[in-house]
Scaffold this motif. Structure first.
Motif, PDB file in Angstrom:
ATOM      1  N   VAL A 179      -5.832  -1.924  -8.303  1.00  0.00           N
ATOM      2  CA  VAL A 179      -5.349  -2.373  -9.608  1.00  0.00           C
ATOM      3  C   VAL A 179      -5.164  -1.097 -10.408  1.00  0.00           C
ATOM      4  N   ILE A 180      -3.915  -0.778 -10.716  1.00  0.00           N
ATOM      5  CA  ILE A 180      -3.606   0.484 -11.389  1.00  0.00           C
ATOM      6  C   ILE A 180      -3.394   0.215 -12.875  1.00  0.00           C
ATOM      7  N   ASP A 181      -4.153   0.911 -13.708  1.00  0.00           N
ATOM      8  CA  ASP A 181      -4.096   0.753 -15.157  1.00  0.00           C
ATOM      9  C   ASP A 181      -3.063   1.719 -15.731  1.00  0.00           C
ATOM     10  N   LEU A 182      -1.984   1.169 -16.282  1.00  0.00           N
ATOM     11  CA  LEU A 182      -0.943   1.991 -16.893  1.00  0.00           C
ATOM     12  C   LEU A 182      -0.959   1.891 -18.414  1.00  0.00           C
ATOM     13  N   SER A 183      -2.055   1.389 -18.983  1.00  0.00           N
ATOM     14  CA  SER A 183      -2.098   1.170 -20.425  1.00  0.00           C
ATOM     15  C   SER A 183      -2.240   2.460 -21.227  1.00  0.00           C
ATOM     16  N   HIS A 184      -2.765   3.518 -20.617  1.00  0.00           N
ATOM     17  CA  HIS A 184      -2.977   4.760 -21.354  1.00  0.00           C
ATOM     18  C   HIS A 184      -2.013   5.876 -20.961  1.00  0.00           C
ATOM     19  N   HIS A 185      -1.581   5.892 -19.723  1.00  0.00           N
ATOM     20  CA  HIS A 185      -0.664   6.937 -19.253  1.00  0.00           C
ATOM     21  C   HIS A 185      -0.041   6.509 -17.937  1.00  0.00           C
ATOM     22  N   ASP A 186       1.002   7.217 -17.559  1.00  0.00           N
ATOM     23  CA  ASP A 186       1.641   6.959 -16.271  1.00  0.00           C
ATOM     24  C   ASP A 186       0.727   7.438 -15.149  1.00  0.00           C
ATOM     25  N   VAL A 187       0.942   6.880 -13.974  1.00  0.00           N
ATOM     26  CA  VAL A 187       0.176   7.272 -12.795  1.00  0.00           C
ATOM     27  C   VAL A 187       1.160   7.645 -11.701  1.00  0.00           C
ATOM     28  N   ILE A 188       0.904   8.739 -11.029  1.00  0.00           N
ATOM     29  CA  ILE A 188       1.725   9.150  -9.899  1.00  0.00           C
ATOM     30  C   ILE A 188       0.931   8.854  -8.633  1.00  0.00           C
ATOM     31  N   VAL A 189       1.513   8.061  -7.756  1.00  0.00           N
ATOM     32  CA  VAL A 189       0.870   7.737  -6.483  1.00  0.00           C
ATOM     33  C   VAL A 189       1.583   8.539  -5.411  1.00  0.00           C
ATOM     34  N   ASP A 190       0.854   9.411  -4.744  1.00  0.00           N
ATOM     35  CA  ASP A 190       1.403  10.258  -3.701  1.00  0.00           C
ATOM     36  C   ASP A 190       1.168   9.577  -2.360  1.00  0.00           C
ATOM     37  N   VAL A 191       2.245   9.148  -1.730  1.00  0.00           N
ATOM     38  CA  VAL A 191       2.155   8.465  -0.437  1.00  0.00           C
ATOM     39  C   VAL A 191       2.562   9.461   0.648  1.00  0.00           C
ATOM     40  N   PRO A 192       1.700   9.703   1.616  1.00  0.00           N
ATOM     41  CA  PRO A 192       2.048  10.671   2.665  1.00  0.00           C
ATOM     42  C   PRO A 192       3.186  10.163   3.546  1.00  0.00           C
ATOM     43  N   VAL A 193       3.879  11.077   4.170  1.00  0.00           N
ATOM     44  CA  VAL A 193       4.953  10.732   5.088  1.00  0.00           C
ATOM     45  C   VAL A 193       4.353  10.057   6.318  1.00  0.00           C
ATOM     46  N   VAL A 194       4.952   8.963   6.716  1.00  0.00           N
ATOM     47  CA  VAL A 194       4.495   8.247   7.906  1.00  0.00           C
ATOM     48  C   VAL A 194       5.646   8.255   8.900  1.00  0.00           C
ATOM     49  N   ASP A 195       5.468   8.941  10.010  1.00  0.00           N
ATOM     50  CA  ASP A 195       6.514   9.039  11.028  1.00  0.00           C
ATOM     51  C   ASP A 195       6.297   8.016  12.130  1.00  0.00           C
ATOM     52  N   GLU A 196       7.396   7.512  12.646  1.00  0.00           N
ATOM     53  CA  GLU A 196       7.419   6.656  13.833  1.00  0.00           C
ATOM     54  C   GLU A 196       6.580   5.391  13.709  1.00  0.00           C
ATOM     55  N   ARG A 197       6.362   4.913  12.506  1.00  0.00           N
ATOM     56  CA  ARG A 197       5.665   3.648  12.288  1.00  0.00           C
ATOM     57  C   ARG A 197       6.339   2.932  11.139  1.00  0.00           C
TER      58      ARG A 197
END
Length: 117
Positions: free
Chosen positions: A90-108
């Motif tokens: 549950v990501i709270d965006l009420s105070h500031h933006d959030v950056i979610v870094d998703v790693p690269v997923v190869d061959e899946r």
């Protein structure tokens, strides 16, 4: 300090919002029922998910990762895939933006969906 609203609190707020919207259009009982199912039911489903996730994490903007594959007896999802690992947050965006870094997923195949309420 994180304030965890109860499911009843969330339902009350959503019901008040729906009633305020409906007052302006004077709907028939059928229209009011359709409106409440379209806009109210997803809030109940999300509240259930959010409260269960917050109970596991004790905070917002953190991820809870299931480290084992699900089984047919798993109840966290309605119909979980038995070959899929799940995470929740549950990501709270009420105070500031959030950056979610998703790693690269190869061959899946993988999916990183976001739901906004």
């Amino acid at each position: 300090m994180i304030v965890r609203p109860s499911a009843i609190h969330l339902l009350l707020v959503s019901t008040i919002s729906m009633v305020a919207c409906l007052e302006h259009i004077n709907p028939s009982p059928d229209e009011a029922t359709v409106f409440s199912l379209i806009y109210g039911y997803p809030l109940v489903s999300y509240a259930t998910f959010a409260l269960r996730t917050l109970a596991r994490l004790n905070s917002t903007s953190s991820f809870y990762h299931l480290r084992e594959l699900t089984t047919p007896e798993t109840t966290a999802e309605v119909r979980p895939n038995v070959d899929t690992l799940y995470s929740a947050s549950v990501i709270d965006l009420s105070h500031h933006d959030v950056i979610v870094d998703v790693p690269v997923v190869d061959e899946r195949f993988w999916v990183f969906p976001f739901y906004d309420v």
